[in-house]
Design an enzyme around this catalytic site. Sequence first.
Site, PDB file in Angstrom:
ATOM      1  N   ASN A 131       1.152   5.274  -8.830  1.00 25.46           N
ATOM      2  CA  ASN A 131       0.126   4.264  -9.099  1.00 25.46           C
ATOM      3  C   ASN A 131       0.777   2.898  -8.933  1.00 25.46           C
ATOM      4  O   ASN A 131       1.976   2.777  -8.665  1.00 25.46           O
ATOM      5  CB  ASN A 131      -0.456   4.455 -10.512  1.00 25.46           C
ATOM      6  CG  ASN A 131      -1.692   3.605 -10.738  1.00 25.46           C
ATOM      7  OD1 ASN A 131      -2.589   3.568  -9.889  1.00 25.46           O
ATOM      8  ND2 ASN A 131      -1.766   2.900 -11.849  1.00 25.46           N
ATOM      9  N   LYS A 132      -0.031   1.867  -9.057  1.00 19.38           N
ATOM     10  CA  LYS A 132       0.423   0.493  -8.849  1.00 19.38           C
ATOM     11  C   LYS A 132       1.753   0.237  -9.559  1.00 19.38           C
ATOM     12  O   LYS A 132       1.954   0.655 -10.688  1.00 19.38           O
ATOM     13  CB  LYS A 132      -0.660  -0.450  -9.385  1.00 19.38           C
ATOM     14  CG  LYS A 132      -0.383  -1.920  -9.209  1.00 19.38           C
ATOM     15  CD  LYS A 132      -0.141  -2.324  -7.771  1.00 19.38           C
ATOM     16  CE  LYS A 132      -1.289  -1.903  -6.875  1.00 19.38           C
ATOM     17  NZ  LYS A 132      -0.926  -2.010  -5.436  1.00 19.38           N
TER      18      LYS A 132
ATOM     19  N   ARG B 208      -3.046   2.196   5.153  1.00 19.28           N
ATOM     20  CA  ARG B 208      -2.141   2.131   3.999  1.00 19.28           C
ATOM     21  C   ARG B 208      -1.602   3.535   3.760  1.00 19.28           C
ATOM     22  O   ARG B 208      -2.333   4.515   3.892  1.00 19.28           O
ATOM     23  CB  ARG B 208      -2.853   1.576   2.760  1.00 19.28           C
ATOM     24  CG  ARG B 208      -3.131   0.067   2.906  1.00 19.28           C
ATOM     25  CD  ARG B 208      -3.649  -0.535   1.625  1.00 19.28           C
ATOM     26  NE  ARG B 208      -2.625  -0.570   0.603  1.00 19.28           N
ATOM     27  CZ  ARG B 208      -2.882  -0.817  -0.689  1.00 19.28           C
ATOM     28  NH1 ARG B 208      -4.123  -1.037  -1.081  1.00 19.28           N
ATOM     29  NH2 ARG B 208      -1.913  -0.826  -1.577  1.00 19.28           N
TER      30      ARG B 208
ATOM     31  N   ALA C  28      -7.849   3.094  -4.348  1.00 22.53           N
ATOM     32  CA  ALA C  28      -7.791   4.298  -3.516  1.00 22.53           C
ATOM     33  C   ALA C  28      -9.180   4.850  -3.176  1.00 22.53           C
ATOM     34  O   ALA C  28      -9.473   5.105  -1.999  1.00 22.53           O
ATOM     35  CB  ALA C  28      -6.928   5.354  -4.203  1.00 22.53           C
TER      36      ALA C  28
ATOM     37  N   ASP D 248      -2.981   6.491  -7.441  1.00 20.14           N
ATOM     38  CA  ASP D 248      -3.160   6.504  -5.990  1.00 20.14           C
ATOM     39  C   ASP D 248      -2.880   7.879  -5.413  1.00 20.14           C
ATOM     40  O   ASP D 248      -3.433   8.252  -4.387  1.00 20.14           O
ATOM     41  CB  ASP D 248      -2.280   5.442  -5.336  1.00 20.14           C
ATOM     42  CG  ASP D 248      -2.887   4.067  -5.539  1.00 20.14           C
ATOM     43  OD1 ASP D 248      -2.792   3.550  -6.664  1.00 20.14           O
ATOM     44  OD2 ASP D 248      -3.513   3.551  -4.596  1.00 20.14           O
TER      45      ASP D 248
ATOM     46  N   ARG E 214      -9.817  -2.774  -1.789  1.00 15.53           N
ATOM     47  CA  ARG E 214      -8.649  -2.078  -2.323  1.00 15.53           C
ATOM     48  C   ARG E 214      -9.109  -1.075  -3.382  1.00 15.53           C
ATOM     49  O   ARG E 214     -10.267  -1.031  -3.771  1.00 15.53           O
ATOM     50  CB  ARG E 214      -7.658  -3.075  -2.898  1.00 15.53           C
ATOM     51  CG  ARG E 214      -8.365  -4.145  -3.709  1.00 15.53           C
ATOM     52  CD  ARG E 214      -7.600  -4.627  -4.864  1.00 15.53           C
ATOM     53  NE  ARG E 214      -7.348  -3.569  -5.810  1.00 15.53           N
ATOM     54  CZ  ARG E 214      -8.222  -3.127  -6.700  1.00 15.53           C
ATOM     55  NH1 ARG E 214      -9.447  -3.635  -6.794  1.00 15.53           N
ATOM     56  NH2 ARG E 214      -7.927  -2.152  -7.546  1.00 15.53           N
TER      57      ARG E 214
END
Lengths: 368, 368
Positions: free
Chosen positions: B275-276, B119, B82, B265, B80
């Site tokens: 982002n997360k 993804r 990016a 990301d 995981r």
Amino acid sequence: MRATCHPRTLPPTLPLSLSPLCTLPLSTPVHHAVVRALHWNADSRTLRILDQRLLPAEVVERELRTIDEVEAAIQSLAVRGAPAIGVAAALGLVASFAREAVPSRVALRAAIDRLAQARPTAVNLSWAMARMRRVVESAVGGAPLLDALAAEAECLLAEDESMCAAIGRHGAALIADGARVMTHCNAGTLATSGIGTALAPVYAAVAAGRRVEVIACETRPLLQGSRITAWELDRAGIPVTVCTDSMAAALMRAGRVDLVLVGADRIAANGDVANKIGTYALAVAASHHGLPMYVAAPSSTIDAQTPDGAAIPIEQRAADEVRRLGDRQLAPATVAVHNPAFDVTPAALVTAIVTDAGIVRPPYHFTQ
Amino acid sequence: MRATCHPRTLPPTLPLSLSPLCTLPLSTPVHHAVVRALHWNADSRTLRILDQRLLPAEVVERELRTIDEVEAAIQSLAVRGAPAIGVAAALGLVASFAREAVPSRVALRAAIDRLAQARPTAVNLSWAMARMRRVVESAVGGAPLLDALAAEAECLLAEDESMCAAIGRHGAALIADGARVMTHCNAGTLATSGIGTALAPVYAAVAAGRRVEVIACETRPLLQGSRITAWELDRAGIPVTVCTDSMAAALMRAGRVDLVLVGADRIAANGDVANKIGTYALAVAASHHGLPMYVAAPSSTIDAQTPDGAAIPIEQRAADEVRRLGDRQLAPATVAVHNPAFDVTPAALVTAIVTDAGIVRPPYHFTQ
């Protein structure tokens, strides 16, 4: 104090499930599955609690027979929620001494002191124990002392139920038809002896026929939101969606939240609110998005002797609550952890405080 | 594109642990335990990854031999971050076809298309696959095609390492001696082929002799912060404290955070940052407390073709990621759940963006 007690509102028994709400007329099917945090049998003076540590996987009741068991249940969060732990401590005190013919005042005082310190932040616990202590000091000894203690504890229970119903009546005015209510932790039926504090307005609004959806923040580290609030509302037939605490602000930005409604463990004289860790983050996010941030709590949660939030002691809990979950290691075993159980939301971020006495808006100046 | 590739910086092998940082001179003991997300053996064309789903309890490497395995590793978050997934997809493509004498262009195109969609949010993955696709369309067939694909994938790997080092050099200027850096998710060595993106400035500042403490938000639901960032920094000897995501705002209010530093990301042309999930909440809280909110990411994360955050697709993941953890039920099994993998932080809340090209401050206007 005794003037506010209405034992007539106390039902003889409160089965842990399928118990009707005795203090609020419910016109919806909600009542068919409203669950209860504790069950007091006034005849046998026995106290059973729903062990909330095991939810939602297991529904287990435990009888609390000794001060050790009562203290452990409170400290381990088997029973939790500021109003519920005050009532549980009082009833647990009576249950623990129920088999003694002549309860010792020395032993009672020691037990009360222990229970009062089982958790430090919520004012309800020390307040409930102060009331029990006054009975110990004033009542006739022997069996009449235990009867007086039982009456006082049952009075606390009945007051708690009435308080919840009153918060529901007042707070329902804040919840419009179709409202999407974000809440944190659990301040529902499982945090009180009644229909909750933060969730009382939700139950009342639903009972009044309004459509209400709840977004339950999961509430790390102990997940009271996903484990308990979601379970309680799901059982009650109220639509509920779980999100992680980290999603709350993004959901607000996406326009999916109408208001935030949380409970409180202690409210200072200036309106600063101590509540479950994460409440402050919701208040900051609500403010950023122009959403109302409501706090619903019993009047007993207001501690006029505490001038502001800086004076509220914040319980620090064990690192493994964050590092582990069951037998899963979520972080390296020796890594440092922050684990305050509560945070303080400054009064400036609190749109209104709902209590059993009504709705209060800023500026807040609570006096005794 | 190829002009930026420096294969000479690529070490022959990258052991998963105890690997020296080849692109940044480290004067501290940090390097003795810097861990790596992936390990490419250029001679045998084999790809091994550290299975990050099992951290911190177990440290397990997996070899990825087929497109199915590569896709599954990316989708399941075994690998995981990016930058790392772009490199892993490229190297995994080569590894998957390494045993074929005459790789089929049709099969390669199909494999590239599959991996590009493994993804949806991170631009690096589709960007890396676009580069591999160009090689498929332009190189001579047969064994030379595989050699050309391997060279391109190794180029991506080397570029990623150089990119991390450059972010570290630029971003270290933002981290003063004694700084307490809050971060979210994992954008460290385990999210890249190098020393990370958000954590690169931390590693660089520590390498420059500065004392830096990191506060790692645990990052629900998949806990990359507590499981991966805390583990990675702990191994590197950098002081790290874990907090739940819900504690971040309260720690800021308590004056325990100097700056927030996260990865990205995807960054839109106007500086909006995907982002997360949880990043936006930190940005709101940082803004409320007057703290700088920095985003560190490779230039390849900037997607000038995406005008703003509203145009970034947000991956919705399975409800059970929130409802379950291992075999534990954290919420009722059928309760509704929000589970977006990312959120968008509007550019107005981003103090600066650090890339391998330098530090950019608002107003952001990224062009191709």
